[in-house]
Design an enzyme around this catalytic site. Structure first.
Site, PDB file in Angstrom:
ATOM      1  N   LEU A 251       0.946  -1.238  -0.038  1.00 21.27           N
ATOM      2  CA  LEU A 251       0.052   0.030   0.002  1.00 21.27           C
ATOM      3  C   LEU A 251       0.744   1.227   0.242  1.00 21.27           C
ATOM      4  O   LEU A 251       0.614   2.111  -0.507  1.00 21.27           O
ATOM      5  CB  LEU A 251      -0.880  -0.049   1.320  1.00 21.27           C
ATOM      6  N   ARG A 280     -13.611  33.891 -21.473  1.00 23.86           N
ATOM      7  CA  ARG A 280     -14.993  34.031 -20.827  1.00 23.86           C
ATOM      8  C   ARG A 280     -15.078  35.458 -20.516  1.00 23.86           C
ATOM      9  O   ARG A 280     -14.407  35.787 -19.536  1.00 23.86           O
ATOM     10  CB  ARG A 280     -15.273  32.988 -19.806  1.00 23.86           C
ATOM     11  N   GLU A 375      -6.762   3.927  -0.417  1.00 23.80           N
ATOM     12  CA  GLU A 375      -5.271   3.777   0.003  1.00 23.80           C
ATOM     13  C   GLU A 375      -4.928   4.539   1.329  1.00 23.80           C
ATOM     14  O   GLU A 375      -3.983   5.076   1.418  1.00 23.80           O
ATOM     15  CB  GLU A 375      -4.286   4.364  -0.980  1.00 23.80           C
TER      16      GLU A 375
END
Length: 396
Positions: A251, A280, A375
């Site tokens: 892990l 924009r 995890e």
């Protein structure tokens, strides 16, 4: 127009932090190769894969294997043997496309392949690693259970001896690559403690129903593993792994990739928002010219850049052989948390467009919601750090 009145050239967050000056030529080459691969093989289709909840994982794995991305930081058996930092940079570029793509590579290389490489017999390594490195064979990692996520010591999956064989029974949950895997590394409780087993997925009694209706990591294969009297020979056990230290070490490898990977999502969101804000217009000017928007960009860029510097520091520590698991927790907690906040803030800059699949921001934000808790949840990593600072374990 005078030079003084011209608009200065804009910089990317990476340029502002001069990230390239910290990388070797080999590292920049790895980064460029993975970025180009994502541009060609993933970005044209990933939004549709996400919308459909489907991923051509087997085909994609072979493509990734062709350039040595699977188990790239492992030595021998057809693996590329790169540095940990180069692997981290690859994870960043993979997740810049989509967290599901990085998960495919991470579970294959840092969990399944790493477990076999670190704890398996020579026969295990010879049988599986070369084919996994090319993507011909897919692997998964069976640790998490329906009732035991953060506390794997409570696992209920069992392995009992029957003559010279082992018989496995139990259920694993939220397993990436499960239903497409050729081999599963499964952790089970035995009379002598927790042990790992190499389980070919065509073994009678093994099944991997896919988990559907996900709202996050939709461009990823997620499954349940069901083991019902799965009979394995004695040599299926990983000989070098005893207790929880084995799976936890695996892990830690996967978490290291996430330290880098999450920043890829953040970078994509940040660059998307910068481009959008420059075009924009509201109140007769680009929204990038408003102070509140620029304040958002400044704050996000600071957190992104600090995250990259932290990831590179941890990568150098790992390459030098001095990375502690508590330091990985520092990186995982900070970089995923800040990347998620960056994604959310970028969504506000895009306004209503931010929820559209035309832009990648909401897809990354949704994915990061999963990355935040897999995890190791943020709470668990905070407690790991707390124990390191105080010397007191607060898990129970």
């Amino acid at each position: 127009m005078s030079t003084s009145s011209q608009r200065p050239a804009s910089m990317t967050p990476d340029q502002l932090f001069a990230i390239d000056s910290l990388l070797s030529e080999e590292e920049k080459e790895v980064r460029g190769t993975v970025r180009a691969m994502m541009d060609k093989h993933v970005l044209p289709d990933v939004a549709q894969w996400y919308e459909d909840g489907q991923l051509p994982a087997r085909e994609l794995a072979r493509t990734l294997g062709e350039v040595g991305l699977l188990g790239m930081h492992l030595q021998g058996y057809g693996c590329a043997g790169t540095s940990a930092t180069a692997y981290g940079l690859a994870c960043l570029e993979l997740e810049a496309a989509d967290s599901g793509i990085r998960s495919l590579v991470s579970v294959q290389g840092s969990l399944a392949m790493f477990a076999i490489h670190a704890f398996g017999s020579e026969a295990h390594k010879e049988q599986w690693l070369p084919r996994m490195a090319t993507g011909e064979a897919i692997g998964c990692f069976g640790l998490t259970e329906p009732d035991h996520g953060s506390d794997p010591a409570g696992m209920r999956t069992t392995a009992r001896r029957d003559g010279s064989d082992w018989v496995l029974n139990g259920t694993k949950m939220w397993i990436t690559n499960g239903s497409i895997s050729d081999v599963a590394v499964v952790w089970a409780r035995t009379e002598e403690g927790i042990r790992g087993f190499v389980v070919p997925t065509d073994t009678p009694g093994f099944s991997a129903p896919e988990i559907e209706r996900k709202m996050s990591l939709r461009a990823s294969v997620t499954s349940e593993l069901v083991l019902r009297d799965v009979r394995l020979p004695a040599e299926a056990m990983l000989p070098q792994a005893r207790g929880l230290s084995g799976p936890l070490r695996c892990l830690n490898e996967a978490r290291f990739g996430i330290v880098f990977g999450a920043l890829g999502s953040a970078r994509t969101c940040l660059l998307t928002a910068l481009e959008y804000a420059g075009t924009r217009e509201q109140f007769d000017r680009p929204i990038a010219g408003f102070q509140l928007t620029q304040a958002k960009f400044a704050d996000m860029t600071l957190e992104y850049g600090k995250g990259v510097l932290l990831a590179l520091h941890l990568g150098r520590r790992k390459d030098a052989g001095g990375l502690a698991h508590q330091q990985v927790s520092l990186g995982k907690l900070n970089n995923v948390r800040e990347s998620l906040e960056i994604a959310r803030t970028c969504r506000t800059i895009l306004g209503a467009s931010g929820i559209s699949a035309e832009y990648p921001v909401m897809r990354h934000a949704n994915n990061l919601e999963s990355v935040l808790t897999y995890e190791g949840t943020s709470e668990m990593h905070a407690l790991v750090i707390g124990q390191a600072l105080t010397g007191i374990a607060a898990f129970r």
